[in-house]
Write an enzyme that holds these catalytic residues in place. Structure first.
Site, PDB file in Angstrom:
ATOM      1  N   GLU A 164      32.770  39.559  45.706  1.00 22.79           N
ATOM      2  CA  GLU A 164      31.545  38.772  45.544  1.00 22.79           C
ATOM      3  C   GLU A 164      30.425  39.289  46.445  1.00 22.79           C
ATOM      4  O   GLU A 164      29.246  39.204  46.107  1.00 22.79           O
ATOM      5  CB  GLU A 164      31.816  37.290  45.819  1.00 22.79           C
ATOM      6  CG  GLU A 164      32.578  36.575  44.718  1.00 22.79           C
ATOM      7  CD  GLU A 164      34.089  36.715  44.849  1.00 22.79           C
ATOM      8  OE1 GLU A 164      34.568  37.444  45.747  1.00 22.79           O
ATOM      9  OE2 GLU A 164      34.811  36.083  44.043  1.00 22.79           O
ATOM     10  N   PHE A 211      41.769  22.207  45.861  1.00 20.61           N
ATOM     11  CA  PHE A 211      42.067  23.634  45.768  1.00 20.61           C
ATOM     12  C   PHE A 211      40.780  24.410  45.493  1.00 20.61           C
ATOM     13  O   PHE A 211      40.025  24.068  44.595  1.00 20.61           O
ATOM     14  CB  PHE A 211      43.084  23.889  44.658  1.00 20.61           C
ATOM     15  CG  PHE A 211      43.369  25.355  44.469  1.00 20.61           C
ATOM     16  CD1 PHE A 211      44.012  26.093  45.450  1.00 20.61           C
ATOM     17  CD2 PHE A 211      42.974  26.009  43.306  1.00 20.61           C
ATOM     18  CE1 PHE A 211      44.253  27.445  45.293  1.00 20.61           C
ATOM     19  CE2 PHE A 211      43.226  27.364  43.134  1.00 20.61           C
ATOM     20  CZ  PHE A 211      43.873  28.083  44.131  1.00 20.61           C
ATOM     21  N   GLN A 212      40.540  25.427  46.266  1.00 19.82           N
ATOM     22  CA  GLN A 212      39.342  26.270  46.168  1.00 19.82           C
ATOM     23  C   GLN A 212      38.057  25.471  46.274  1.00 19.82           C
ATOM     24  O   GLN A 212      37.073  25.750  45.596  1.00 19.82           O
ATOM     25  CB  GLN A 212      39.376  27.112  44.886  1.00 19.82           C
ATOM     26  CG  GLN A 212      40.502  28.153  44.922  1.00 19.82           C
ATOM     27  CD  GLN A 212      40.314  29.296  43.951  1.00 19.82           C
ATOM     28  OE1 GLN A 212      39.763  29.114  42.875  1.00 19.82           O
ATOM     29  NE2 GLN A 212      40.787  30.469  44.327  1.00 19.82           N
ATOM     30  N   LYS A 242      32.662  22.150  38.058  1.00 20.66           N
ATOM     31  CA  LYS A 242      33.232  22.665  36.811  1.00 20.66           C
ATOM     32  C   LYS A 242      33.061  21.694  35.640  1.00 20.66           C
ATOM     33  O   LYS A 242      32.723  22.102  34.530  1.00 20.66           O
ATOM     34  CB  LYS A 242      34.723  22.947  37.019  1.00 20.66           C
ATOM     35  CG  LYS A 242      35.367  23.584  35.795  1.00 20.66           C
ATOM     36  CD  LYS A 242      36.836  23.903  36.033  1.00 20.66           C
ATOM     37  CE  LYS A 242      37.408  24.615  34.819  1.00 20.66           C
ATOM     38  NZ  LYS A 242      38.827  24.938  34.993  1.00 20.66           N
ATOM     39  N   MET A 247      26.649  54.580  65.229  1.00 22.51           N
ATOM     40  CA  MET A 247      25.648  53.957  66.094  1.00 22.51           C
ATOM     41  C   MET A 247      26.324  53.228  67.256  1.00 22.51           C
ATOM     42  O   MET A 247      25.806  53.210  68.371  1.00 22.51           O
ATOM     43  CB  MET A 247      24.776  52.996  65.280  1.00 22.51           C
ATOM     44  CG  MET A 247      23.563  52.494  66.030  1.00 22.51           C
ATOM     45  SD  MET A 247      22.422  53.827  66.492  1.00 22.51           S
ATOM     46  CE  MET A 247      21.272  53.786  65.123  1.00 22.51           C
TER      47      MET A 247
END
Lengths: 569, 172
Positions: free
Chosen positions: A60, A122-123, A172, A479
């Site tokens: 993502e 969940f999630q 959802k 760096m």
């Protein structure tokens, strides 16, 4: 077939997912970046049969950066989609990056169903809570009837005023409920003011200050690119004979081949640009935010200068440095108003000569032995005639890219400037390649940065994106190693990238051709091959391991006290 | 320097978090923050007392203004206004000292709102000075608990700091 009235009303309704698609279409969205997951399955079900192109990234974070690259290259808002919970939290770095660099981005995240919210389902993650400090606005939509209006509002907010990321969290169950698609023609946002036109009196004062200045300096930043003000910048610089310095975000806002161009200013700015900043009596800051990487120690910044600050975000004016003449305005409109007020040409021969002397005494330089990254970039510039779109990752290679690949046009340089996100370059280049398929896109990356989103090679390979990856491989977090060398007694604590893979073989595993470059003689043939090969290509360039970026202003130091690395700067 | 800001915001979930979060994230010092809905149920008013120099106060105003839900900000510190705070004080009150406490309550035109065997709850309203004074006067008796609302404020006279001065629809 006969319908009753109720049936007909029902037939006009769309699912929430359908509404989202229609709203995206109404906003002119043709491409989105993302990864499906449980909470966004109904949306993906509709997306798959819509005319919106979906680019499947492998992480993502890659989707968010790709959407940013797309936005930077196209000037249109980037859109990314993630599922709830881990999908959404994986977007956070990308969203923060867009926030710091003021990039218009709309992130759609799935959320667990409304009745599950707050139960640690969940999630489930409170993504609106998490992204509160790094979004321009964010929404948790709880009613299917609010979906269309929220999307409309989100795009409006993301793209107007000072652009930025907006997140919409969509449970959802909303995506399967049905409602009539209604797009509000008018937005009601009483608290949102995106002022764009400058105040006449302040413009008059600014014009007078410019006319009176002996050593004026134009300092341009990302606002110039965003507002498309490069032509106005050129007119002001050339018409009034004013030298130009830039922040990294301003790269491409003024032709770097112009004799008026002095260079990037700040920690890794050119010596001439930093000296000019210290000696100027008038800074005209346009679309800049006086970041600490630019100013160095604030108390010692531009001690003799009066400051004109043009910025669309009123909160930027006076945040870091005091502006004597504040102009809250879109950069292009502010400059246009200023140009109207300025009659006649300006002349500053002594000041120009002083700057030229600094430039001659402190040119960018490097030792012409071994395999130097600067040489690779110079040859890349020659072979592409300076016309490539350049995306960079974060680190030494980023600074070399700024210095050794001069640009003449805006929207051709994509880098993580404010947040300094390693792993930005490759996905951003993907987004840029999708936005402007006719251009050559080159990523300059390092072995540290590259491995932070290396999985996006799969995306590049699958879509055959013509992204040329130049991996400046020194086997270090370069760096970090440089800072350890300068400021931490050369104790290279965990900055050596032990266990690096054979990157050419990694590319091959993704069906991307690659080539190892070990000597400077191989550079031109390798670059030529990479540029001539259709589709993606990777060059693993084994640069001198301990090459440093010069000049460098030590953190918290003043701009005229630079580490120059030997001769000049 | 303490400044009193009267801030109109949209009455939506999360607005308080946004405002409070802005203060903590940018390192500004909130002295008090009180919020409640206005005559228009879709709009709330926050009264924020913030401590800082001129530059900080200016930044607070500008940063607050950037929040989409913030409709209007007025710095009313230098205007004539009525400022009030409510305090509830639970103080130790053995029967022997009750009379003395009641005298103090009278002097401050406060009220006793609850009585128990060894304690009282006192309610007082007023500006911060008065509230501090009553708290200090009761301290010798032993304060068990203090709850303060933070300041709310309203301009004197017919002047208001409502929606009429701002409110712009963003049409396209």
């Amino acid at each position: 077939m006969l319908f009753t009235i109720g049936d007909r009303a029902e037939a006009k309704k769309l699912t929430g997912a359908g509404i989202i698609i229609k709203a995206l279409q109404a906003e002119g969205v043709d491409t989105v970046f993302g990864i499906p997951g449980g909470s966004v399955l109904p949306l993906y079900h509709e997306l798959a049969v819509s005319n919106i192109r979906h680019i499947l990234t492998r992480h993502e974070q890659g989707a968010a950066h790709a959407a940013e690259g797309y936005a930077r290259a196209s000037g249109k808002p980037g859109v990314c989609i993630a599922t709830s919970g881990p999908g959404a939290t994986n977007l956070v770095t990308g969203i923060t990056n867009a926030y710091m660099d003021s990039i218009p981005l709309v992130a759609l995240t799935g959320q667990v169903s409304v009745e599950m919210i707050g139960h640690d389902s969940f999630q489930e993650a409170d993504i609106t809570g998490i992204t509160l400090p790094v979004t321009k606005a964010n929404y948790l939509v709880k009613n299917v009837h609010d979906l269309a209006a929220t999307i409309h509002e989100a795009f409006y907010i993301a793209t107007t005023g000072r652009p930025g990321p907006v997140l919409i969290d969509i449970p959802k169950d909303l995506t399967t409920q049905r409602a009539v698609f209604r797009y509000p023609p008018k937005l009601h946002l009483p608290g949102y003011r995106s002022k764009v036109s400058p105040h006449a009196l302040q413009v008059t004062q600014a014009a007078a200050a410019i006319a009176a200045a002996a050593r004026p300096l134009l300092f341009i930043g990302g606002g110039v690119i965003t507002s498309g003000a490069h032509e106005e910048v050129r007119q002001l610089a050339e018409g009034q004979d004013i030298p130009v310095v830039m922040s990294m975000m301003g790269k491409g806002g003024f032709p770097e081949t112009s004799p008026l161009f002095v260079g990037m200013v700040g920690m890794h700015g050119t010596a001439a640009a930093n000296y000019a900043m210290c000696e100027t009596d008038l800074i005209i800051g346009v679309g800049v935010r006086f970041d600490d990487r630019v100013t160095g120690k604030i108390e010692a910044f531009a001690p003799q200068a009066k400051i004109i600050h043009i910025d669309i975000d009123a909160a930027e004016i006076g945040k870091v440095v005091t502006a004597h003449i504040p102009i809250v305005s879109d950069a292009r409109q502010g400059l246009a108003a200023l140009l109207e007020k300025l009659s006649g040409k300006g002349e500053h021969p002594a000041w120009r000569q002083q700057i030229r002397r600094w430039q001659e005494e402190n040119p960018l330089h490097y030792e012409r032995c071994g395999l130097k990254p600067q040489y690779v970039l110079e040859e890349l510039y020659n072979l592409t005639k300076g016309q490539a779109l350049i995306a960079t990752d974060v680190g030494q290679h980023q600074m070399w890219a700024v210095h050794y690949y001069p640009l003449e046009r805006p929207r051709a340089f994509f880098s993580s400037c404010g947040l300094g996100t390693m792993g930005f370059g490759v996905p951003a280049a993907m987004g840029a390649a999708i936005a402007r398929p006719e251009e050559t896109v080159v990523v300059i990356t390092g072995d540290g940065s590259f491995q932070m989103n290396i999985q996006e090679l799969a995306t590049i390979s699958h879509y055959q994106l013509p992204v040329k990856i130049i991996l400046m491989n020194n086997g270090y977090l370069g760096m970090v190693r440089q800072w350890q060398e300068f400021f931490f007694d050369r104790r290279y604590a965990y900055s050596e990238m032990l266990g690096n893979p054979d990157f050419v073989k990694v590319a091959e595993a993704y069906r991307i051709p690659g080539r190892l470059v070990m000597t400077s003689e191989e550079v031109v043939p390798a670059l030529t091959e990479a540029l001539a090969t259709p589709g993606p290509f990777l060059l693993d360039v084994k640069i001198d391991r301990e090459e440093n970026v010069f000049p460098m202003v030590p953190p918290g130091g003043t701009l005229n006290k630079m580490v120059t690395g030997g001769r000049g700067a | 320097m303490k400044r009193t800001l009267s801030v109109l915001v949209e009455n939506r979930p999360g607005v308080l978090t946004r405002v409070a979060g802005l203060f903590s994230r940018r390192g500004y010092n909130i002295d008090s923050l009180a919020v409640g809905r206005t005559e228009n149920p879709s709009i709330s008013r926050m009264t924020i007392v913030v401590d800082g120099d001129e530059q900080i106060i200016e930044q607070v105003g500008k940063q607050l203004n950037k929040l989409i839900d913030v409709i209007k900000i007025s710095d009313i510190t230098d205007d004539p206004y009525v400022g009030r705070e409510l305090i509830l004080i639970k103080v130790n009150a053995e029967p022997a000292v009750r009379g003395e406490i009641m005298q103090i309550v009278d002097i401050f035109r406060a009220r006793i709102v609850d009585i128990a065997r060894n304690s009282l709850i006192i309610e007082a309203t007023g500006d911060a000075d008065k509230i501090d004074a009553i708290e200090n006067s009761l301290r010798p008796f032993g304060i068990r608990e203090v709850v303060r609302t933070g300041k709310i404020a309203m301009l004197r006279g017919a002047k208001t700091r409502g929606m009429e001065a701002s409110g712009n629809d963003t049409g396209e």
